[in-house]
Design a protein around this motif. Structure first.
Motif, PDB file in Angstrom:
ATOM      1  N   PHE A 100       0.827  -1.210   0.000  1.00 49.98           N
ATOM      2  CA  PHE A 100       0.000   0.000   0.000  1.00 49.98           C
ATOM      3  C   PHE A 100       0.869   1.271   0.000  1.00 49.98           C
ATOM      4  CE2 PHE A 100      -2.395   3.436   1.837  1.00 49.98           C
ATOM      5  CZ  PHE A 100      -3.634   3.333   1.231  1.00 49.98           C
ATOM      6  N   TYR A 135       0.972   3.764  -3.178  1.00 49.63           N
ATOM      7  CA  TYR A 135       0.203   5.019  -3.168  1.00 49.63           C
ATOM      8  C   TYR A 135       0.974   6.226  -2.615  1.00 49.63           C
ATOM      9  CZ  TYR A 135      -3.331   1.812  -4.560  1.00 49.63           C
ATOM     10  OH  TYR A 135      -4.005   0.845  -5.258  1.00 49.63           O
ATOM     11  N   PRO A 189       4.272  -2.651  -9.293  1.00 52.03           N
ATOM     12  CA  PRO A 189       4.515  -3.936  -8.618  1.00 52.03           C
ATOM     13  C   PRO A 189       5.957  -4.433  -8.811  1.00 52.03           C
ATOM     14  CG  PRO A 189       2.345  -3.962  -9.602  1.00 52.03           C
ATOM     15  CD  PRO A 189       2.987  -2.681 -10.043  1.00 52.03           C
ATOM     16  N   VAL A 220       7.122 -10.921  -8.553  1.00 47.24           N
ATOM     17  CA  VAL A 220       6.163  -9.841  -8.796  1.00 47.24           C
ATOM     18  C   VAL A 220       4.721 -10.345  -8.728  1.00 47.24           C
ATOM     19  CG1 VAL A 220       6.132 -10.014 -11.314  1.00 47.24           C
ATOM     20  CG2 VAL A 220       5.765  -7.804 -10.259  1.00 47.24           C
ATOM     21  N   ARG A 221       4.520 -11.635  -8.980  1.00 45.03           N
ATOM     22  CA  ARG A 221       3.172 -12.220  -8.885  1.00 45.03           C
ATOM     23  C   ARG A 221       2.614 -12.060  -7.472  1.00 45.03           C
ATOM     24  NH1 ARG A 221      -0.345 -13.308 -12.130  1.00 45.03           N
ATOM     25  NH2 ARG A 221      -1.170 -14.935 -10.772  1.00 45.03           N
ATOM     26  N   HIS A 244       1.271  -8.628  -7.170  1.00 46.86           N
ATOM     27  CA  HIS A 244      -0.014  -8.537  -7.888  1.00 46.86           C
ATOM     28  C   HIS A 244      -1.139  -9.131  -7.047  1.00 46.86           C
ATOM     29  CE1 HIS A 244       2.230  -8.527 -12.021  1.00 46.86           C
ATOM     30  NE2 HIS A 244       1.967  -7.296 -11.626  1.00 46.86           N
ATOM     31  N   ARG A 245      -0.857 -10.276  -6.458  1.00 48.63           N
ATOM     32  CA  ARG A 245      -1.894 -10.992  -5.703  1.00 48.63           C
ATOM     33  C   ARG A 245      -2.304 -10.200  -4.458  1.00 48.63           C
ATOM     34  NH1 ARG A 245       0.553 -15.574  -6.078  1.00 48.63           N
ATOM     35  NH2 ARG A 245       1.487 -15.544  -4.020  1.00 48.63           N
ATOM     36  N   LYS A 285      -1.954  -7.014  -3.913  1.00 48.90           N
ATOM     37  CA  LYS A 285      -2.623  -5.753  -4.267  1.00 48.90           C
ATOM     38  C   LYS A 285      -4.065  -6.012  -4.712  1.00 48.90           C
ATOM     39  CE  LYS A 285      -2.270  -1.623  -7.130  1.00 48.90           C
ATOM     40  NZ  LYS A 285      -1.495  -0.811  -8.069  1.00 48.90           N
ATOM     41  N   GLU A 286      -4.253  -7.036  -5.532  1.00 47.46           N
ATOM     42  CA  GLU A 286      -5.618  -7.304  -6.011  1.00 47.46           C
ATOM     43  C   GLU A 286      -6.538  -7.673  -4.853  1.00 47.46           C
ATOM     44  OE1 GLU A 286      -6.021  -9.436  -9.719  1.00 47.46           O
ATOM     45  OE2 GLU A 286      -7.805 -10.471  -8.964  1.00 47.46           O
ATOM     46  N   ASN A 287      -6.011  -8.511  -3.976  1.00 50.21           N
ATOM     47  CA  ASN A 287      -6.805  -8.929  -2.826  1.00 50.21           C
ATOM     48  C   ASN A 287      -7.190  -7.727  -1.968  1.00 50.21           C
ATOM     49  OD1 ASN A 287      -7.013  -9.926   0.096  1.00 50.21           O
ATOM     50  ND2 ASN A 287      -7.240 -11.797  -1.127  1.00 50.21           N
ATOM     51  N   LEU A 300      -7.331  -4.465  -2.849  1.00 46.83           N
ATOM     52  CA  LEU A 300      -8.267  -3.537  -3.511  1.00 46.83           C
ATOM     53  C   LEU A 300      -9.682  -4.099  -3.557  1.00 46.83           C
ATOM     54  CD1 LEU A 300      -6.323  -1.846  -6.456  1.00 46.83           C
ATOM     55  CD2 LEU A 300      -6.403  -1.268  -4.051  1.00 46.83           C
ATOM     56  N   LYS A 301      -9.788  -5.391  -3.799  1.00 47.33           N
ATOM     57  CA  LYS A 301     -11.137  -5.989  -3.838  1.00 47.33           C
ATOM     58  C   LYS A 301     -11.776  -5.901  -2.452  1.00 47.33           C
ATOM     59  CE  LYS A 301     -10.826  -9.224  -7.688  1.00 47.33           C
ATOM     60  NZ  LYS A 301     -10.572 -10.625  -8.086  1.00 47.33           N
ATOM     61  N   LEU A 316     -11.120  -3.696  -0.081  1.00 47.84           N
ATOM     62  CA  LEU A 316     -11.481  -2.293   0.208  1.00 47.84           C
ATOM     63  C   LEU A 316     -12.761  -1.914  -0.552  1.00 47.84           C
ATOM     64  CD1 LEU A 316      -7.990  -0.497   0.102  1.00 47.84           C
ATOM     65  CD2 LEU A 316      -9.322  -1.127   2.115  1.00 47.84           C
ATOM     66  N   ARG A 317     -12.842  -2.372  -1.770  1.00 45.55           N
ATOM     67  CA  ARG A 317     -14.003  -2.053  -2.610  1.00 45.55           C
ATOM     68  C   ARG A 317     -15.296  -2.621  -2.004  1.00 45.55           C
ATOM     69  NH1 ARG A 317     -15.742   0.904  -7.245  1.00 45.55           N
ATOM     70  NH2 ARG A 317     -17.833   0.112  -7.385  1.00 45.55           N
TER      71      ARG A 317
END
Lengths: 198, 233
Positions: free
Chosen positions: A146, A150, A156, A170-171, A174-175, A177-179, A181-182, A184-185
């Motif tokens: 995070f 930001y 990444p 880097v995977r 990615h994992r 960050k995606e987790n 953001l989802k 938080l959304r």
């Protein structure tokens, strides 16, 4: 101590308990070019006005008299220069922020919706909102992803290169960050803060 | 209406949509997003959250512009100064900002142009004896100005400015010394500033001037005088 400089006298009159409007106008005429020079490529009608406005506000909000706060012309000019440097940095930051957002969003399908919402002067930029977000970071890896994403705008790949001890590839970034953001959304307390695209 | 399910969840893994957002995705993921409206929608939602977080948090831990200006001007107390110094050492953006304003922040301006601009801002304005008419094309221009006890006469012709300063009521053998500078009123980024010495009889000359509007700065002893709106054809 007496300050004989006529330029200082202008400031003293402009900031007297009964302000002399003519003195203020004369100050604007006299120092407009200098402030423009200090602002360099960021000089514009608006930014120059902003510098003078800050000087004005600084004294309006002060509890001590002008002559105590600024006993010499050098002191006033030092403060005016400080205001100019701050405005120059702020203008630079705003341009940079806009450029970054534009880069992030150039492929977005609902660009206007996001741009209208993603402004730092919106309510969601408040301290409370930031604290809510930060409280959702559940471990060290998420916090690092995070912050580097930001606060510092790292990709990444750059994050992985910065902290290989936390992220073997880097995977993993990615994992995480995606987790994040989802999550938080979907968060109920935060949902009202995201752009309403429904 | 948005799709409610992915067309083939087995084709992508967690992290693939963020990889797609950053342009790092494998070809099969790119192809999947192109075909799957649900995943394309997810990408857009992630993009919106991502952009909004960046807008709100970007450089949130950096010192404010005013704190950085105070740091540059050495106006912070020791504790604050140390805190900013530690931050700047690790923050490229702040260190670039500081570098950009460092020349301005010097107690004494570092460049000649900056020194002249400051001197110009603080100089006494010399007023014309009578309104100065704009020169007719191809004709010379003359003007006479005064500031306190100083009288300045100027003449401009064919890109050459000649002038003389004298003090009112001065004896004929009074001597002068100083410098004359011509600063553009239309650009703040001059490469060279026309300059001439004021000789002991108060005379000075500036040559090969480009057309434009200028402010003439005269530094005579510790007195700075400026004449604004000097037009060179």
């Amino acid at each position: 101590m007496c300050e004989p400089d006529p330029c200082y006298e202008l400031f003293r009159r402009a900031f007297a308990p009964c302000p002399d409007d003519d003195a203020w106008q004369f100050i604007l005429n006299q120092y407009w070019g200098l402030v423009s020079f200090w602002l360099g490529q960021h000089a514009s009608e608006d930014t120059i006005q902003e510098v003078f406005l800050r000087l004005w506000k600084a004294q309006q909000g002060a509890t001590s008299p002008f002559a105590t706060r600024f006993p010499t012309l050098r002191a006033v000019m030092g403060y005016l220069k400080r205001c100019a440097i701050a405005v120059r940095i702020e203008t630079w930051r705003e341009e940079e922020r806009r450029r970054l957002l534009w880069e992030r969003l150039r492929d977005a399908t609902r660009l206007e919706l996001v741009l209208a919402h993603a402004r730092p002067d919106q309510a969601h930029a408040s301290f409370d909102y930031k604290q809510l977000i930060l409280a959702r970071l559940k471990d060290e890896a998420e916090r690092v992803v995070f912050e580097l994403t930001y606060y510092y705008d790292l990709t990444p790949a750059e994050i992985q290169a910065e902290r290989p001890d936390l992220f073997p590839d880097v995977r993993t970034v990615h994992r995480i960050k995606e987790n994040l953001l989802k999550r938080l959304r979907r968060d109920r307390e935060l949902c009202e803060w995201w752009p309403n695209d429904r | 209406m948005a799709e409610t399910r992915c067309i083939n969840p087995g084709e992508i893994e967690e992290g693939d949509l963020i990889a797609y957002l950053h342009g790092d995705a494998a070809p099969h993921v790119v192809e999947h997003v192109a075909r799957c409206a649900f995943c394309a929608e997810q990408v857009e939602r992630l993009r919106m959250v991502d952009a909004q977080l960046l807008a709100v948090f970007y450089r949130d831990t950096c010192p404010t512009a005013e704190t950085l200006a105070d740091f540059a001007l050495n106006r912070l107390p020791a504790a604050g100064r140390l805190r900013v110094a530690v931050h700047v050492r690790h923050c490229q953006a702040c260190s670039e900002e500081l570098a950009a304003v460092r020349g301005l922040a010097d107690e004494e301006p570092s460049s000649l142009l900056a020194r002249l601009q400051e001197a110009l801002a603080l100089a006494l304005v010399a007023r014309p004896f009578a309104p100065v008419a704009a020169p007719a094309r191809g004709q010379g221009w003359q003007g006479r100005f005064e500031a306190n006890d100083l009288i300045v006469t100027l003449s401009i012709q064919a890109g050459r400015l000649t002038g003389r300063v004298r003090r009112r009521d001065a004896l004929p053998d009074a001597t002068y010394s100083g410098e004359a500078w011509l600063l553009s009123e239309t650009t703040a980024a001059e490469k060279t500033v026309p300059y001439g010495k004021i000789d002991e009889r108060g005379r000075f000359q500036l040559t090969t001037l480009a057309a434009g509007s200028y402010a003439l700065l005269l530094q005579i002893g510790d007195q700075n005088v400026k004449i604004e709106g000097v037009q060179v054809e």
